[in-house]
Design a protein around this motif. Structure first.
Motif, PDB file in Angstrom:
ATOM      1  N   PRO A   1     102.189  51.884  39.521  1.00 23.00           N
ATOM      2  CA  PRO A   1     104.041  51.860  38.874  1.00 23.00           C
ATOM      3  C   PRO A   1     104.511  53.000  40.373  1.00 23.00           C
ATOM      4  O   PRO A   1     104.653  53.918  40.053  1.00 23.00           O
ATOM      5  CB  PRO A   1     104.386  52.866  38.155  1.00 23.00           C
ATOM      6  CG  PRO A   1     103.017  53.538  37.078  1.00 23.00           C
ATOM      7  CD  PRO A   1     101.978  53.109  37.900  1.00 23.00           C
ATOM      8  N   PHE A   2     105.935  52.377  40.426  1.00 25.70           N
ATOM      9  CA  PHE A   2     107.152  52.913  41.253  1.00 25.70           C
ATOM     10  C   PHE A   2     108.676  52.064  41.037  1.00 25.70           C
ATOM     11  O   PHE A   2     108.572  51.188  40.565  1.00 25.70           O
ATOM     12  CB  PHE A   2     107.096  52.506  42.895  1.00 25.70           C
ATOM     13  CG  PHE A   2     106.132  51.397  42.755  1.00 25.70           C
ATOM     14  CD1 PHE A   2     107.418  50.050  43.507  1.00 25.70           C
ATOM     15  CD2 PHE A   2     104.949  50.855  43.732  1.00 25.70           C
ATOM     16  CE1 PHE A   2     107.242  49.038  44.020  1.00 25.70           C
ATOM     17  CE2 PHE A   2     105.027  49.378  43.417  1.00 25.70           C
ATOM     18  CZ  PHE A   2     106.165  49.113  43.760  1.00 25.70           C
ATOM     19  N   LYS A   3     109.512  52.539  41.658  1.00 25.32           N
ATOM     20  CA  LYS A   3     110.601  51.779  41.042  1.00 25.32           C
ATOM     21  C   LYS A   3     111.146  50.956  42.452  1.00 25.32           C
ATOM     22  O   LYS A   3     110.510  52.144  43.208  1.00 25.32           O
ATOM     23  CB  LYS A   3     111.455  53.203  40.461  1.00 25.32           C
ATOM     24  CG  LYS A   3     111.379  52.918  39.133  1.00 25.32           C
ATOM     25  CD  LYS A   3     113.228  53.714  38.756  1.00 25.32           C
ATOM     26  CE  LYS A   3     112.549  54.145  36.911  1.00 25.32           C
ATOM     27  NZ  LYS A   3     113.747  55.483  36.881  1.00 25.32           N
ATOM     28  N   HIS A   4     111.644  49.798  42.052  1.00 26.18           N
ATOM     29  CA  HIS A   4     111.682  49.517  43.296  1.00 26.18           C
ATOM     30  C   HIS A   4     113.454  49.591  43.891  1.00 26.18           C
ATOM     31  O   HIS A   4     113.957  48.271  43.343  1.00 26.18           O
ATOM     32  CB  HIS A   4     110.991  47.612  43.573  1.00 26.18           C
ATOM     33  CG  HIS A   4     111.780  47.357  45.097  1.00 26.18           C
ATOM     34  ND1 HIS A   4     110.602  47.747  46.220  1.00 26.18           N
ATOM     35  CD2 HIS A   4     112.184  46.296  45.507  1.00 26.18           C
ATOM     36  CE1 HIS A   4     111.287  46.418  47.194  1.00 26.18           C
ATOM     37  NE2 HIS A   4     112.087  46.016  46.761  1.00 26.18           N
ATOM     38  N   ASN A   5     114.222  49.518  44.733  1.00 20.95           N
ATOM     39  CA  ASN A   5     115.625  49.451  45.201  1.00 20.95           C
ATOM     40  C   ASN A   5     115.618  48.082  45.939  1.00 20.95           C
ATOM     41  O   ASN A   5     115.394  48.142  47.341  1.00 20.95           O
ATOM     42  CB  ASN A   5     116.029  50.891  45.866  1.00 20.95           C
ATOM     43  CG  ASN A   5     117.921  50.556  45.842  1.00 20.95           C
ATOM     44  OD1 ASN A   5     118.006  49.641  45.828  1.00 20.95           O
ATOM     45  ND2 ASN A   5     118.254  51.784  45.848  1.00 20.95           N
ATOM     46  N   LEU A   6     115.960  47.069  44.972  1.00 21.24           N
ATOM     47  CA  LEU A   6     116.102  45.812  45.080  1.00 21.24           C
ATOM     48  C   LEU A   6     117.328  45.457  46.561  1.00 21.24           C
ATOM     49  O   LEU A   6     117.288  45.050  47.175  1.00 21.24           O
ATOM     50  CB  LEU A   6     115.898  44.454  44.685  1.00 21.24           C
ATOM     51  CG  LEU A   6     115.548  44.663  43.426  1.00 21.24           C
ATOM     52  CD1 LEU A   6     115.900  43.777  42.201  1.00 21.24           C
ATOM     53  CD2 LEU A   6     114.959  43.450  43.999  1.00 21.24           C
ATOM     54  N   TYR A   7     118.537  46.413  46.381  1.00 18.47           N
ATOM     55  CA  TYR A   7     119.473  46.474  47.380  1.00 18.47           C
ATOM     56  C   TYR A   7     119.021  47.571  48.894  1.00 18.47           C
ATOM     57  O   TYR A   7     119.204  47.152  50.190  1.00 18.47           O
ATOM     58  CB  TYR A   7     120.403  47.305  47.418  1.00 18.47           C
ATOM     59  CG  TYR A   7     121.301  46.745  45.244  1.00 18.47           C
ATOM     60  CD1 TYR A   7     122.173  45.774  45.327  1.00 18.47           C
ATOM     61  CD2 TYR A   7     120.521  47.904  44.181  1.00 18.47           C
ATOM     62  CE1 TYR A   7     122.086  44.821  44.326  1.00 18.47           C
ATOM     63  CE2 TYR A   7     121.755  46.778  42.877  1.00 18.47           C
ATOM     64  CZ  TYR A   7     122.287  45.299  43.060  1.00 18.47           C
ATOM     65  OH  TYR A   7     122.576  45.327  42.429  1.00 18.47           O
TER      66      TYR A   7
END
Length: 420
Positions: A89-95
Motif C-alpha cells: 500500500p501507498f497513497k497516490h497524489n493524482l495531481y
C-alpha cells in the motif's frame, strides 16, 4: 482508489485454465458435478486506458492482479478471491502523479512477484509487483488456516508457481474427506510446515509455560507479550496469529509487518516515572502499536493492535490461542531471549570500558557516547542477518565520517557465523 487506480481490466477464465482447474474440480467434488462455477481475472492499473490506446501492456502500472471465483448449487452460493496480488500500500497524489508511501508502515513478508496478463493480440505480457499475496477460503475444502499458510508459503517459495490454499491440503497429506472438516488442526498445520521443509516455533497461550514467560518478562523487564513476538517477526520469520471468535471458532491471520508510533509517550516515560522497571532498556517493540495482517474475512494489509495479545476476556472472543513462526532452519538462540541477554551483556561491557574512556573516544566515539549516557535507556532491536551483509555495514563510514579499524572488522569476519 487511494493508490490511484483509474482502470479495471476483466477477463473471463476458462474452466480448463491451469490456475483454476484444480479449484473447479474440488468444488464440484464437494458439492455436485452440476455446480455452476465462474471465474474472472481482475487487473487494476494506474493509467487511464481504453481498447484504443493500449499498445504495450508491460508498460502499465499494475496495482492488483486477482482471481475471483463464484459458485452456485441449489441454496449454496459463494464468491471469493482465489488469490489477490495487491501492491504494497501507498497513497497516490493524482495531481502531482506521484506515489507517497505510508509512513511508519514496515513490511516483512513481501517480495517481488513476476505475474502476467494476456493482451488482445493473444500474447502474454509480464510485470512485477512487490506484495504479500492474499487468499480467501472457499468454505468447502479450504478455510482461513489454508489461506494463511498459502500467504506465508508463497513468501518463502523460491519457484515461480503460485501455491494456492488447495495445495496446502496436499502438502499436509490430507485425504479429501479431511479437507471438508473445516480447516487444519494444530498438528496438521505443523505437519504441513515440516513437509514444506520448514521448522516452527509455537507460542501456545493455553500452556502454563507461555503464561509464565509472559508474567516473567512483565515483572522483570516491563515487557508485554508483543515484546516476545516482535523479535521473531523483525528477524524476517513469517508467522500467523490464531484466536478464538465469539462463535467459539478458531481464526488464523498471517502477520505481514508492523506499524511504528515513534511519538509514543509511554516507552521512555515509563522508565523515568516507574520505580520498579529494571535493566533500564526498551525493546523497539515498545513503539510497535500494530501488526499488519491479512484477514480473509475483511481484507489485506489491515492493522491488528498489539494490545489484543493481552486480551483475557474469553466471553468477548478474539482471545489469542497461539502464535506460530516458521524458520528455514532450527535456531540455537531464539530472537526473544537474545534481545534481553544482549542488553545485559552490553551493560556489563559498558561498565568495564568506563575505566578507559579516553581511548574509547578515540577508536569508537559512538561507544563512548553510550558509556557517558548511562542513565539514558538503551533501545534493543533483534534482527536476523547474514554475515556478508553485516560485514558490508561495518565497512561503511559512520555519522562522523569515520571507519571502524580493519582489525575489528577482520575479527568479526573470522568469528561470527554465516547467519546470526
Amino acid at each position: 482508489r487511494k493508490m490511484g487506480a483509474q482502470s479495471l481490466w476483466v477477463d473471463e477464465v476458462s474452466p480448463e485454465d491451469k490456475e483454476v482447474k484444480v479449484e473447479f474440480q474440488n468444488i464440484k467434488r464437494a458439492l455436485n458435478k452440476k455446480t455452476i462455477i465462474q471465474a474472472y481475472r481482475l487487473y487494476f492499473v494506474r493509467e487511464k486506458i481504453t481498447k484504443g490506446n493500449i499498445t504495450d501492456l508491460s508498460k502499465l502500472t499494475y496495482l492488483t492482479y486477482s482471481m475471483i471465483v463464484n459458485y452456485e448449487y441449489e441454496n449454496k452460493t459463494n464468491s471469493y478471491l482465489l488469490f489477490s496480488f495487491v501492491s504494497t500500500p501507498f497513497k497516490h497524489n493524482l495531481y502531482k502523479n506521484k506515489a507517497v508511501p505510508l509512513t511508519n508502515h514496515y513490511y516483512h513478508s513481501t517480495k517481488d512477484y513476476t505475474l502476467s496478463i494476456k493482451g488482445q493480440d493473444g500474447k502474454s505480457y509480464q510485470f512485477k509487483m512487490n506484495c504479500s499475496p492474499f487468499f480467501q477460503k472457499n468454505d468447502l475444502t479450504t478455510f482461513c488456516i489454508q489461506a494463511a499458510l498459502a500467504t506465508l508459503f508463497n513468501h518463502l517459495n523460491t519457484s515461480k508457481k503460485i501455491i494456492l490454499p488447495t495445495a496446502i491440503n496436499n502438502i499436509a497429506q490430507l485425504k479429501f474427506k479431511e479437507c471438508l472438516a473445516g480447516g487444519l488442526t494444530i498438528d496438521q498445520t505443523k505437519r504441513a510446515i515440516r513437509n514444506n521443509r520448514l521448522f516452527c516455533k509455537t507460542f501456545d497461550f493455553h500452556e502454563e509455560k507461555t503464561e509464565k514467560l509472559f508474567r516473567d518478562i512483565k515483572t522483570k523487564y516491563d515487557l508485554p507479550p508483543s515484546g516476545i513476538i516482535y523479535p521473531w517477526m523483525e528477524s524476517g520469520f513469517p508467522g500467523f496469529i490464531v484466536f478464538d471468535t465469539q462463535a467459539k471458532n478458531s481464526h488464523a491471520m498471517p502477520i505481514i509487518g508492523h506499524t511504528l508510533n515513534t511519538d509514543s509517550w509511554k516507552p521512555e516515560a515509563d522508565i523515568q516515572y516507574k520505580r520498579y522497571v529494571r535493566n533500564h532498556f526498551r525493546s523497539v517493540s515498545a513503539w510497535v502499536d500494530n501488526y499488519i495482517i491479512h484477514d480473509d474475512n475483511f481484507g489485506m494489509y489491515l492493522t491488528y493492535p498489539t494490545s489484543k495479545l493481552e486480551d483475557k476476556k474469553r466471553k468477548y472472543g478474539c482471545l489469542v490461542t497461539y502464535i506460530l513462526f516458521m524458520t528455514p532452519k532450527t535456531i540455537s538462540f531464539t530472537p526473544d531471549t537474545l534481545e534481553i541477554d544482549l542488553i545485559k551483556i552490553l551493560r556489563n561491557y559498558l561498565k568495564r570500558i568506563m575505566k578507559d574512556i579516553k581511548n574509547t573516544r578515540l577508536y569508537n566515539p559512538w561507544l563512548a557516547k553510550l558509556v557517558m549516557e548511562e542513565n539514558v535507556p538503551l533501545v534493543s532491536r533483534t534482527l536476523f542477518v547474514k554475515k556478508n551483509d553485516y560485514i558490508k555495514t561495518l565497512q561503511k563510514k559512520d555519522s562522523n565520517r569515520k571507519n571502524l579499524p580493519k582489525k575489528v572488522i577482520n575479527f568479526f569476519r573470522k568469528e561470527i557465523p554465516e547467519a546470526f
